[in-house]
Design an enzyme around this catalytic site. Structure first.
Site, PDB file in Angstrom:
ATOM      1  N   SER A 199       0.801  -1.223   0.000  1.00  0.00           N
ATOM      2  CA  SER A 199       0.000   0.000   0.000  1.00  0.00           C
ATOM      3  C   SER A 199       0.829   1.266   0.000  1.00  0.00           C
ATOM      4  CB  SER A 199      -0.902   0.017   1.232  1.00  0.00           C
ATOM      5  OG  SER A 199      -0.089  -0.019   2.385  1.00  0.00           O
ATOM      6  N   THR A 258      -2.017   3.310   4.276  1.00  0.00           N
ATOM      7  CA  THR A 258      -1.148   4.480   4.123  1.00  0.00           C
ATOM      8  C   THR A 258      -0.305   4.655   5.373  1.00  0.00           C
ATOM      9  OG1 THR A 258      -2.911   5.539   2.873  1.00  0.00           O
ATOM     10  CG2 THR A 258      -1.271   7.008   3.846  1.00  0.00           C
ATOM     11  N   THR A 309       1.647   7.057   0.169  1.00  0.00           N
ATOM     12  CA  THR A 309       0.822   5.887  -0.166  1.00  0.00           C
ATOM     13  C   THR A 309       0.878   5.578  -1.658  1.00  0.00           C
ATOM     14  OG1 THR A 309      -1.407   4.952   0.092  1.00  0.00           O
ATOM     15  CG2 THR A 309      -1.286   7.213  -0.661  1.00  0.00           C
TER      16      THR A 309
HETATM   17  N1  GLY Z   1      -5.686   7.149   2.018  1.00  0.00           N
HETATM   18  C1  GLY Z   1      -5.089   6.690   0.859  1.00  0.00           C
HETATM   19  C2  GLY Z   1      -5.929   6.799  -0.343  1.00  0.00           C
HETATM   20  O1  GLY Z   1      -7.144   6.799  -0.268  1.00  0.00           O
HETATM   21  O2  GLY Z   1      -5.386   6.855  -1.410  1.00  0.00           O
END
Ligand code: GLY
Length: 342
Positions: free
Chosen positions: A100, A202, A220
């Site tokens: 991720s 993330t 991320t």
């Molecule tokens: N929080 C990471 C995303 O939605 O890309």
């Protein structure tokens, strides 16, 4: 609920001139974590330099453990919180086993790994990159945008070109393992977020250094198998990350669309500015999402720290956790309280 926590909630309501009910964090969901944080908050009136002589680092999910260790090393040597945050998340970006963040991150539906990241320092400076390919450390590109350009965000090919011109090498971010998973996904090509499991881990990290200054970083690869060109909350200042050195800092994980629609981390810092504790602010920010959006199938998690070194966290669903390093000691993982009792 401890009397301390009750006191904080009461003080907050008074501070913002609100009537009872303004503080909408769902009652009855308090976890041992929240009690523990409430206990930790007992020193909140002391200056950070006294309370956190050896710094404070918090970061999202299990990969926060290694990130915190790297960040704490920077802080222990007298480094700035922003440098600690950058160094900390870089460890996670270069780990090919994480699906991720950075190398090995899940690609978009066309098989391309596209990265989002942002960084903020104690002086209100910010830098970000989004939809960037082929660069191992998007957080370092975000840092360069902050330090070396008049801009805040570079996107796509422009960000990649800037990284290369800044001396960074290109790498293939799609590992054989993530390619295989993507090929399996192609068979059905159906996207449905799975809470806490799929791809929302993330890394967001916020820190206080030995000077009592704040900094943060968020990075991320975004939603796995997202539409090409999709950008989430992580590179958006005030969504995935916000730092105000006079007030506090917050970072987010989870479905970026929900965070962006509520300016999540900016909201948390502004609530803290008005007198909310980090815990109350995180709960309010999650509640705002849950009151307007059908949250059953997605997760959001927030962590926050204020200038006094108090820590808060909250999530929509159970299962979110964060790593904490306080006074130079790795205190391990903290399970976060949730809005939903599912
Ligand atoms: N929080 C990471 C995303 O939605 O890309």
């Amino acid at each position: 609920m401890s009397s301390r926590r009750t006191f904080i909630a009461t003080s907050f309501a008074a501070a913002v001139g609100a009537v009872a009910g303004y503080f909408t964090g769902k009652p009855g969901n308090e976890t041992p974590h929240q009690e523990r944080i409430a206990e930790d908050s007992s020193t909140s009136n002391s200056p950070p330099a006294e309370v956190y002589k050896k710094g404070l680092v918090i970061s999202t999910w299990y990969h926060g453990l290694v990130a915190n260790a790297a960040a704490q090393e920077v802080i222990a040597k007298g480094g700035r919180a922003v440098d600690a945050a950058q160094q900390g998340v870089m460890i996670v970006e270069e780990d090919p086993t994480g699906t991720s963040v950075g190398l090995g991150g899940a690609p978009d539906r066309e098989g391309k790994v596209t990265l989002d990241a942002c960084i903020m320092d104690d002086k209100g400076n910010a830098g970000a990159v989004c939809f960037m390919e082929d660069i191992l450390h998007p957080i370092s590109v975000a840092r360069k945008v902050m330090d070396d350009t008049p801009h805040v965000m570079l996107a796509g090919e422009g960000a990649r070109q800037f990284a290369i011109e800044s001396g960074m090498d290109t790498v293939n971010l799609l590992t054989p393992e993530s390619k295989l998973l993507w090929e399996e996904w192609l068979v059905t090509s159906q996207y449905k977020p799975i809470i806490n499991v799929e791809n929302h881990d993330t890394i967001g990290l916020v820190a206080i250094d030995l000077e009592g200054n704040l900094g943060g970083a968020c990075t991320t690869s975004g939603l796995g198998y997202k539409m090409r060109g999709r950008v989430g909350d992580s590179p958006i200042i005030g969504a995935g990350l916000y730092v105000d050195n006079e007030v506090g800092a917050a970072t987010a994980t989870g479905l970026g669309e929900a965070v962006m629609k509520t300016c999540g981390t900016f909201l948390i810092v502004e609530l803290m500015r008005q007198g909310a504790s980090p815990q109350e602010a995180c709960e309010e920010a999650v509640t705002r999402i849950c009151e307007k959006q059908d949250y059953a199938d997605f997760q959001i998690g927030y962590i926050a720290v204020n200038k006094a070194g108090e820590v808060g966290s909250y999530a929509i669903h159970k299962g979110f956790n964060y790593a904490i390093t306080k006074d130079g000691k790795d205190l391990g993982m903290v399970n976060v309280g949730s809005y939903s009792s599912d």
